[in-house]
Structure formats: structure tokens, C-alpha cells
Design a protein around this motif. Structure first.
Motif, PDB file in Angstrom:
ATOM      1  N   VAL A   1      49.290  12.393  -8.917  1.00 35.62           N
ATOM      2  CA  VAL A   1      48.280  13.079  -9.731  1.00 35.62           C
ATOM      3  C   VAL A   1      48.182  14.529  -9.311  1.00 35.62           C
ATOM      4  N   ASP A   2      47.848  15.399 -10.253  1.00 37.26           N
ATOM      5  CA  ASP A   2      47.751  16.818  -9.958  1.00 37.26           C
ATOM      6  C   ASP A   2      46.497  17.132  -9.173  1.00 37.26           C
ATOM      7  N   ASN A   3      45.443  16.401  -9.485  1.00 36.76           N
ATOM      8  CA  ASN A   3      44.180  16.729  -8.856  1.00 36.76           C
ATOM      9  C   ASN A   3      44.040  16.030  -7.515  1.00 36.76           C
ATOM     10  N   LEU A   4      43.542  16.771  -6.552  1.00 35.17           N
ATOM     11  CA  LEU A   4      43.301  16.192  -5.250  1.00 35.17           C
ATOM     12  C   LEU A   4      42.064  15.299  -5.333  1.00 35.17           C
ATOM     13  N   LEU A   5      41.088  15.793  -6.080  1.00 39.90           N
ATOM     14  CA  LEU A   5      39.834  15.065  -6.174  1.00 39.90           C
ATOM     15  C   LEU A   5      39.408  15.076  -7.634  1.00 39.90           C
ATOM     16  N   GLU A   6      39.004  13.924  -8.108  1.00 39.41           N
ATOM     17  CA  GLU A   6      38.517  13.869  -9.477  1.00 39.41           C
ATOM     18  C   GLU A   6      37.226  13.054  -9.491  1.00 39.41           C
ATOM     19  N   VAL A   7      36.171  13.709  -9.887  1.00 39.41           N
ATOM     20  CA  VAL A   7      34.866  13.052  -9.913  1.00 39.41           C
ATOM     21  C   VAL A   7      34.541  12.753 -11.380  1.00 39.41           C
ATOM     22  N   THR A   8      34.216  11.498 -11.654  1.00 37.64           N
ATOM     23  CA  THR A   8      33.945  11.120 -13.040  1.00 37.64           C
ATOM     24  C   THR A   8      32.569  10.468 -13.146  1.00 37.64           C
ATOM     25  N   ASP A   9      31.733  11.043 -13.955  1.00 33.92           N
ATOM     26  CA  ASP A   9      30.406  10.488 -14.255  1.00 33.92           C
ATOM     27  C   ASP A   9      29.657  10.013 -13.021  1.00 33.92           C
ATOM     28  N   LEU A  10      29.646  10.838 -12.011  1.00 30.75           N
ATOM     29  CA  LEU A  10      28.982  10.448 -10.770  1.00 30.75           C
ATOM     30  C   LEU A  10      27.467  10.654 -10.878  1.00 30.75           C
ATOM     31  N   SER A  11      26.727   9.597 -10.583  1.00 32.98           N
ATOM     32  CA  SER A  11      25.267   9.702 -10.528  1.00 32.98           C
ATOM     33  C   SER A  11      24.789   9.177  -9.191  1.00 32.98           C
ATOM     34  N   VAL A  12      23.774   9.827  -8.641  1.00 30.17           N
ATOM     35  CA  VAL A  12      23.176   9.359  -7.400  1.00 30.17           C
ATOM     36  C   VAL A  12      21.677   9.278  -7.601  1.00 30.17           C
ATOM     37  N   GLY A  13      21.089   8.171  -7.234  1.00 29.28           N
ATOM     38  CA  GLY A  13      19.643   8.033  -7.343  1.00 29.28           C
ATOM     39  C   GLY A  13      19.078   7.499  -6.038  1.00 29.28           C
ATOM     40  N   TYR A  14      17.802   7.744  -5.828  1.00 33.94           N
ATOM     41  CA  TYR A  14      17.117   7.190  -4.661  1.00 33.94           C
ATOM     42  C   TYR A  14      15.939   6.369  -5.169  1.00 33.94           C
TER      43      TYR A  14
ATOM     44  N   ARG B   1      23.513   5.897   1.950  1.00 35.04           N
ATOM     45  CA  ARG B   1      23.059   4.587   2.423  1.00 35.04           C
ATOM     46  C   ARG B   1      21.823   4.214   1.604  1.00 35.04           C
ATOM     47  N   PRO B   2      21.515   2.935   1.424  1.00 32.82           N
ATOM     48  CA  PRO B   2      20.288   2.578   0.719  1.00 32.82           C
ATOM     49  C   PRO B   2      19.101   3.288   1.375  1.00 32.82           C
ATOM     50  N   PRO B   3      18.067   3.713   0.643  1.00 32.86           N
ATOM     51  CA  PRO B   3      17.799   3.415  -0.763  1.00 32.86           C
ATOM     52  C   PRO B   3      18.577   4.251  -1.782  1.00 32.86           C
ATOM     53  N   ALA B   4      19.641   4.894  -1.361  1.00 30.56           N
ATOM     54  CA  ALA B   4      20.403   5.665  -2.332  1.00 30.56           C
ATOM     55  C   ALA B   4      21.332   4.735  -3.104  1.00 30.56           C
ATOM     56  N   ILE B   5      21.472   4.976  -4.390  1.00 25.04           N
ATOM     57  CA  ILE B   5      22.437   4.220  -5.154  1.00 25.04           C
ATOM     58  C   ILE B   5      23.341   5.186  -5.890  1.00 25.04           C
ATOM     59  N   SER B   6      24.608   4.841  -6.019  1.00 26.76           N
ATOM     60  CA  SER B   6      25.508   5.749  -6.709  1.00 26.76           C
ATOM     61  C   SER B   6      26.319   4.987  -7.741  1.00 26.76           C
ATOM     62  N   LYS B   7      26.778   5.722  -8.732  1.00 29.03           N
ATOM     63  CA  LYS B   7      27.489   5.140  -9.856  1.00 29.03           C
ATOM     64  C   LYS B   7      28.565   6.146 -10.234  1.00 29.03           C
ATOM     65  N   GLY B   8      29.676   5.665 -10.779  1.00 30.94           N
ATOM     66  CA  GLY B   8      30.712   6.585 -11.189  1.00 30.94           C
ATOM     67  C   GLY B   8      31.926   6.445 -10.300  1.00 30.94           C
ATOM     68  N   ARG B   9      32.795   7.433 -10.358  1.00 26.29           N
ATOM     69  CA  ARG B   9      34.052   7.314  -9.639  1.00 26.29           C
ATOM     70  C   ARG B   9      34.364   8.621  -8.918  1.00 26.29           C
ATOM     71  N   VAL B  10      34.773   8.517  -7.649  1.00 30.41           N
ATOM     72  CA  VAL B  10      35.246   9.677  -6.902  1.00 30.41           C
ATOM     73  C   VAL B  10      36.687   9.378  -6.521  1.00 30.41           C
ATOM     74  N   SER B  11      37.635   9.879  -7.279  1.00 37.08           N
ATOM     75  CA  SER B  11      39.040   9.568  -6.992  1.00 37.08           C
ATOM     76  C   SER B  11      39.612  10.610  -6.055  1.00 37.08           C
ATOM     77  N   PHE B  12      40.096  10.116  -4.930  1.00 40.88           N
ATOM     78  CA  PHE B  12      40.748  10.991  -3.962  1.00 40.88           C
ATOM     79  C   PHE B  12      42.176  10.495  -3.894  1.00 40.88           C
ATOM     80  N   GLY B  13      43.101  11.207  -4.502  1.00 38.90           N
ATOM     81  CA  GLY B  13      44.428  10.640  -4.699  1.00 38.90           C
ATOM     82  C   GLY B  13      44.281   9.465  -5.642  1.00 38.90           C
TER      83      GLY B  13
ATOM     84  N   ARG C   1      42.764   6.592  -4.649  1.00 44.29           N
ATOM     85  CA  ARG C   1      41.675   5.711  -4.208  1.00 44.29           C
ATOM     86  C   ARG C   1      40.334   6.144  -4.763  1.00 44.29           C
ATOM     87  N   ASN C   2      39.467   5.187  -5.012  1.00 39.45           N
ATOM     88  CA  ASN C   2      38.087   5.510  -5.349  1.00 39.45           C
ATOM     89  C   ASN C   2      37.267   5.441  -4.063  1.00 39.45           C
TER      90      ASN C   2
END
Lengths: 327, 339
Positions: A10-23, A68-80, A82-83
Motif C-alpha cells: 500500500v502507498d499509505n503508511l497510515l490510513e485512518v478510516t471513520d475513527l471515532s473515540v468516545g468516553y 483504555r475503558p471508559p474510552a471506546i473507539s470505532k473505525g479503522r487505523v490501518s498501519f501497513g 494491520r488494523n
């Protein structure tokens, strides 16, 4: 171009897709990061800028799977391939420092006060070097320290309190680069330092980037510091990316009213003696304003802004802005 | 400056003793023989990097530290031997009514368990023993209004943790103003705030000067915000004033090599064009130690880091000398070839 980088499909080193973080808080869900997507190519220096509470640090923590909880995350962080968000602890341990390094906010206070620098530093190296390579530990430490302009003989035996703020920050950077990571995320790397040290650290980061072909993500509330070395900027407000593009484009013609406010708040040494600032306060992330979260502070507010969340639209080459003015 | 003096510091020196071993003690010379004059309605910026002595000097002026040598006079009264100031607490209170201090960290300088109105009310009560409760409440509201914490009715009922950093810093200003001081010392009041929020606090300081006739000492490491609001600048290095004068004169054309270093370290964006900064790209000096030199050695304080030092600088300490443009600079070479 970059000797340490393997050929990647892949060309991108890091690809973040629809990442959400909530507490999860007692008042409800605090949305720190909201559907953020972006890509980082090898060799980029990407700056993430925004006020306190805009979600910059939560985003950085999510990139490194440090939440770490109480944090919750959703989405994808592709590094190479791997997510990062779905790796287990063992896989994360192998990834951190070696491929992905993190320089946390206030990192000069993140050194262990009762351990000598060499003991903390070699701890990291021991985890990652093979049995056969362990005798290299000392040399790797000396090399990394000399790259950040420190004399290993003075520093390795010292305790953190014997070093100045700028020296501690250099030690952390030396640790971060010691294993030749592909990506370094630095959260407010110069915020607690005075201007002279600040300039030294930024110059050094730029120098290291050139020498080692580093890819960097830098986070700061001060757009003038990021402008010095970043080629891309992401502007965050209330957990969303409101504007992105090449830094010279953003600085010369900011599109989003929030970005204009940030650029105008830079105090200057010449010209009119006025600092513009942005009226009002950043919003409460539990009870976000309806529509565009910036509308209560925006001087171009329209009726639609109160009800409609603006999506990102392209406004030129590699330039996107999330504002109804540009529909 | 035609306005009357409100405060004059003469040869203020402050040394601290630090234990460096079981029996060994080292003297840390935080402030060395500083003269300072502050006029009514003047905003004076004390600028320098960490360890330059700017906070120590501010605290000596505020009466929080006693000076090792020299003294501070307010309106010609020396705090040290004014007859009515026999005991320590009256002396403290007298100094407090002259000078109030606003701290850097708005997150730890307010009592966390008190509503905003009570933390201001209590200060008022202490300094206006004769006023009734109604009068004090009205004054509390007036103070909140003055520092821009509106709507007052809502803000006064809040606890510090419900406020943002900028709002908390406004409360600190209101508390300081409750004493009705003549001088306000603001120690890095904006350095912990977002860049976008700083403007409001800087505007507030300007408004307090213009509207209330306050004199303000603004302590900062940031020469750009100093330029926006200040009239005068004092640049400190290792406890000594190396350059002082009207702020525009000094900022547009810094002459002391240290002032030049400070300005050339700013991000390019803030510099703009038209500022004459020789050696902006000069390599950074290595020696950053702020340890005091042993007594008896008299050389320029900036000698070890100075890119243009000459042999004389190692033997003799340059005194502040006045130049035609109204500034004073402590450097043998400054102004010799370029002015």
C-alpha cells in the motif's frame, strides 16, 4: 529514499478510516473524536491543530491503541496491512517503539524519576532486540542520544531531575527514534518549553526527518509552530476534521472560519498591534451544539448551520473543508 | 514617560541557598542588582527564558519574597521601614494592596471547593471590613462584569472545574482586582491557554490599564504577546537586565545578542517582514546551563552563549548604557557599528 522502509503493497503508511473515540461519563457519552479519516504517506509531516478539547490527544491515543475503558473507539487505523485497533497486547508491544513511536504530551514528565536514563532506555531496547543483539544496547543508546545532540556520557548515568526540560524532551525523542520506527506521533512536543528550546527541538525534528526519512504526525494548538515543519495540516474542532490540506495553502488562504480564526490569533512581531482570537469557548463535548459545532462562535453563521452537520467537500488540490459556506 | 512613578526597584538582588550535598550549599543568584521603574498606566514586559529570574523578580516586587539586597519603593514608601508596618501580617497586607499577583496556572490557583462568587467575596471582605454584605455582593458582580465573565448571574454560581482555562484566568484577575491594587503582576497569564483564547486575556489587561489606570508588569517568555500590549520591555538573562527600553525600539531592532536569540527563535510566521534579525539561522549555542558562576568572576552573563563575544567580554561585565534611541543595553558591542 528511505532505507529502513520495506516495500509495502500500500502507498499509505497510515490510513485512518471513520475513527471515532468516545468516553462514557456519568453525564452521557463524550464524543472526543467523530468520524475522522485521513491518510499519511511515507515521509509526510502531518500536523494536527486545534484548541484544547478538540480531540487531538484522543486521536493520537487511538492511533497507538492506547485507549483504555471508559474510552471506546470505532473505525479503522490501518498501519501497513494491520488494523492497530484490533491487535492484541503482544502484537502491540512488538509494534510500539519499533515501528510506531509515541512522544506523549508533557513527555519530559514521563521519565521515571527514580531510574537512571540508561536503565529506562535499555529497558525499551531489551524488549525489542534479540538475544544476540543485546550487546548492541549501549551503542544504540549512544547513537540515538548523539542524533538528538546530547552527550551520552553525561546523560546516561543521570536521573531525570538532573536534566533540563529541553534535555529531557531530547531523551524522549532519542528513545522514540532508537529502533528506527516508520512513524512517530508527537503530542505537543514543545508546549512547556521556552521559545529558544522550542526552536532547537523543532529544528532537530526537521533534521532527523531528513536524515532518517521519518514520517511524523505532530499535534499542537499552535499553528505557527506546526507551520515551520509540517507539509500537511488537519484542523480539528470538537472532534471533527474541519479543514485539511497542504500547510502553505491553509496558512495563506484558510477556508473554514475556525481556521481563519486560528491563523489570525498568531501574534506577530510586525504590523498592527492586535491579536484577533476567536470569541467564545470550545464546546462541551457531551452536549455538542446542533448542526455545525462551530456555529455558536462563527461570524458567518447561516440558518442552515444550526441544523445541518457539514460534510467535507473538496475545494481544490488536496484540499477539503467541512463548512456550509463551500457547498 | 510623564506619568508619575508607582513603583521603583533599586538594586534588587535575590539569592537562594540550595543544598547540594550533605554539608555543601550553593548560592543560586536568581536576581542580580536589577533597577526597575514602573509608571502609572504603564504595561511593562519582563521577558526571558526559563531560569532567567523573571518570576523571582516579580515575587520580590510583590512582597512575596524578601530581597537579599536592595529594595522596592511604592510611591516613595519603602516596604522595609515604613513606621506603621511593624508586624509581618500588616506589612504583607500593605504590600498586597499595592501589588497583586496573577499566577500562570489557572487550573491550580483557585480554591476548587468554592463557587466563583465566594472566592471573590472573601477577598473583598478581608479588605473592606466596613462594607455590608449587599455592597460586597454588588462589588463581586461588578468585578465579574469587568473581567468579562458574563452572564454574571450564571457565572458566579459556578465552581472552578466548570470553567475553561480562559474563564478561570479571568476569575484570577477579578480576585486580584478585588484588593484594588495599584499594580498587577501577571506571571505568564496566557502561556497555559490556547492561542485562540489568549487574545481575550491580553485585551483584558489592556482594558484594565486604559479603564482603571492600573500599572501592569507582564512576565512572559513570549516576546510577540509582549509587543501587543506592553509599552516597555526588560529583557532578563541569568538574573540581570541585558536590554531595556520602549518595546517597539527593542523588538524592531534588538541589539543585545540575547534579545536577538530570543527573537530569532520565534516561528517564522510570527516574525513577518521588516524585523532586522542578524544571525537568524546561526547555530544554537550549546551551553544552556543556568548554574551560577563562582563569585569573583566578572564576565558578561551571556558570554558562554554569545556568538559575537570578544576577549573583553570574558574579563569585564558590561554595564547597562543608554543609547540615543531611548533604550539601555548591557553589551560592549551593541550599537557600535550598526546604529
Amino acid at each position: 529514499m528511505i532505507p529502513t522502509l520495506e516495500v509495502s503493497p500500500v502507498d499509505n503508511l497510515l490510513e485512518v478510516t471513520d475513527l471515532s473515540v468516545g468516553y462514557v461519563t456519568k453525564n452521557g457519552l463524550l464524543r472526543a473524536v467523530n468520524e475522522v479519516s485521513f491518510k499519511v504517506s511515507p515521509g509526510d509531516v502531518t500536523g494536527i491543530v486545534g484548541e484544547s478539547g478538540s480531540g487531538k490527544t484522543s486521536l493520537a491515543n487511538a492511533l497507538l491503541a492506547l485507549l483504555r475503558p471508559p474510552a471506546i473507539s470505532k473505525g479503522r487505523v490501518s498501519f501497513g496491512e494491520r488494523n492497530v485497533l484490533s491487535l492484541n497486547d503482544d502484537e502491540l508491544r512488538k509494534l510500539r517503539w519499533k515501528e510506531l513511536s509515541y512522544i506523549p504530551q508533557g513527555s519530559m514528565n514521563s521519565l521515571n524519576p527514580v531510574m537512571r536514563i540508561k536503565d529506562q532506555f535499555s529497558g525499551i531496547l531489551q524488549t525489542h532486540l534479540d538475544q544476540a543483539e543485546r550487546d548492541r544496547t549501549r551503542r544504540v543508546m549512544e547513537d540515538s542520544l548523539s542524533k538528538v545532540g546530547l552527550d551520552a556520557h553525561n546523560v546516561l548515568d543521570a536521573y531525570p531531575h538532573e536534566l533540563s526540560g529541553g534535555m529531557k524532551q531530547r531523551v524522549i525523542i532519542a528513545m522514540a527514534i532508537s529502533l528506527g520506527p516508520k512513524l512517530i506521533v508527537a503530542d505537543e512536543p514543545t508546549t512547556a518549553l521556552d521559545v529558544v528550546t522550542q526552536k532547537d527541538i523543532m529544528t532537530m525534528l526537521a533534521e532527523l526527518k531528513k536524515q532518517m526519512g521519518l514520517t511524523l504526525i505532530l499535534i499542537s494548538h499552535d499553528i505557527s509552530i506546526l507551520a515551520e515543519i509540517c507539509n500537511y495540516l488537519l484542523v480539528m474542532y470538537a472532534g471533527r476534521v474541519v479543514e485539511r490540506g497542504r500547510s502553505e495553502d491553509i496558512l495563506s488562504s484558510p477556508k473554514h472560519p475556525y481556521t481563519s480564526g486560528l491563523v489570525a490569533s498568531i501574534p506577530r512581531l510586525t504590523g498592527e498591534k492586535r491579536v484577533a482570537g476567536i470569541p467564545g469557548e470550545p464546546p462541551d463535548l457531551v452536549t455538542l451544539p446542533t448542526g455545525c459545532a462551530f456555529h455558536p462562535r462563527c461570524k458567518y453563521r447561516m440558518t442552515a448551520c444550526v441544523s445541518q452537520v457539514p460534510s467535507s467537500v473538496s475545494v481544490g488540490d488536496e484540499r477539503e473543508v467541512a463548512c456550509l459556506l463551500y457547498r | 514617560m510623564d506619568e508619575p512613578l508607582v513603583l521603583k526597584a533599586e538594586k534588587v538582588t535575590k539569592h537562594f541557598e540550595a543544598k547540594t550535598g550533605l554539608l555543601k550549599r550553593t548560592v543560586i543568584r536568581a536576581v542580580e542588582s536589577v533597577d526597575l521603574e514602573l509608571h502609572k498606566g504603564e504595561i511593562l514586559a519582563l521577558v526571558g527564558e526559563s531560569g532567567s529570574g523573571k518570576t523571582t523578580l516579580g515575587r520580590v516586587i510583590a512582597g512575596m519574597y524578601s530581597s537579599t539586597n536592595g529594595g522596592v519603593s511604592y510611591f516613595g514608601t519603602d516596604t522595609g521601614d515604613a513606621p506603621s508596618l511593624q508586624d509581618k501580617s500588616t506589612k504583607r497586607r500593605f504590600a498586597a494592596q499595592q501589588v497583586q499577583y496573577v499566577f500562570q496556572d489557572p487550573f491550580s490557583s483557585l480554591p476548587p471547593h468554592k463557587k466563583i462568587k465566594s472566592s471573590i467575596y472573601e477577598v473583598l471582605k478581608l479588605y473592606r471590613p466596613k462594607a455590608d454584605a449587599k455592597g460586597l455582593e454588588d462589588e463581586t458582580k461588578k468585578l465579574l462584569e469587568l473581567v468579562g465573565l458574563t452572564p454574571v448571574e450564571q457565572m458566579k454560581e459556578k465552581f472552578p472545574h466548570e470553567l475553561s482555562g480562559g474563564q478561570r484566568q479571568r476569575v484570577s484577575f477579578a480576585r486580584a482586582l478585588a484588593v484594588r491594587p495599584k499594580v498587577l503582576i501577571a506571571d505568564e497569564p496566557v502561556s497555559m491557554l490556547d492561542v485562540s483564547i489568549r487574545a481575550g486575556i491580553l485585551e483584558l489587561m489592556k482594558r484594565l490599564r486604559d479603564g482603571e489606570g492600573l500599572s501592569i508588569i507582564y512576565i512572559t517568555h513570549d516576546i510577540t504577546t509582549a509587543r501587543v500590549i506592553s509599552d516597555t520591555i526588560y529583557v532578563l538573562y541569568r538574573g540581570r537586565v541585558v536590554e531595556k527600553g520602549p518595546i517597539d525600539t527593542v523588538v524592531q531592532k534588538p541589539l543585545h545578542p540575547y534579545t536577538i536569540t530570543l527573537i530569532s527563535s520565534l516561528p517564522g510566521l510570527t516574525l513577518g517582514s521588516g524585523v532586522h534579525v542578524p544571525g537568524r539561522d546561526a547555530p544554537a549555542a550549546k551551553d544552556r546551563s543556568l548554574r551560577s558562576e563562582p563569585p569573583g568572576i566578572d564576565h558578561c552573563v551571556f558570554y558562554a552563549r554569545c556568538p559575537i563575544a570578544i576577549e573583553l567580554c570574558a574579563r569585564e561585565r558590561p554595564a547597562l548604557r543608554g543609547l540615543a534611541d531611548g533604550r539601555e543595553v548591557a553589551c560592549f558591542l551593541a550599537g557600535s557599528e550598526t546604529t
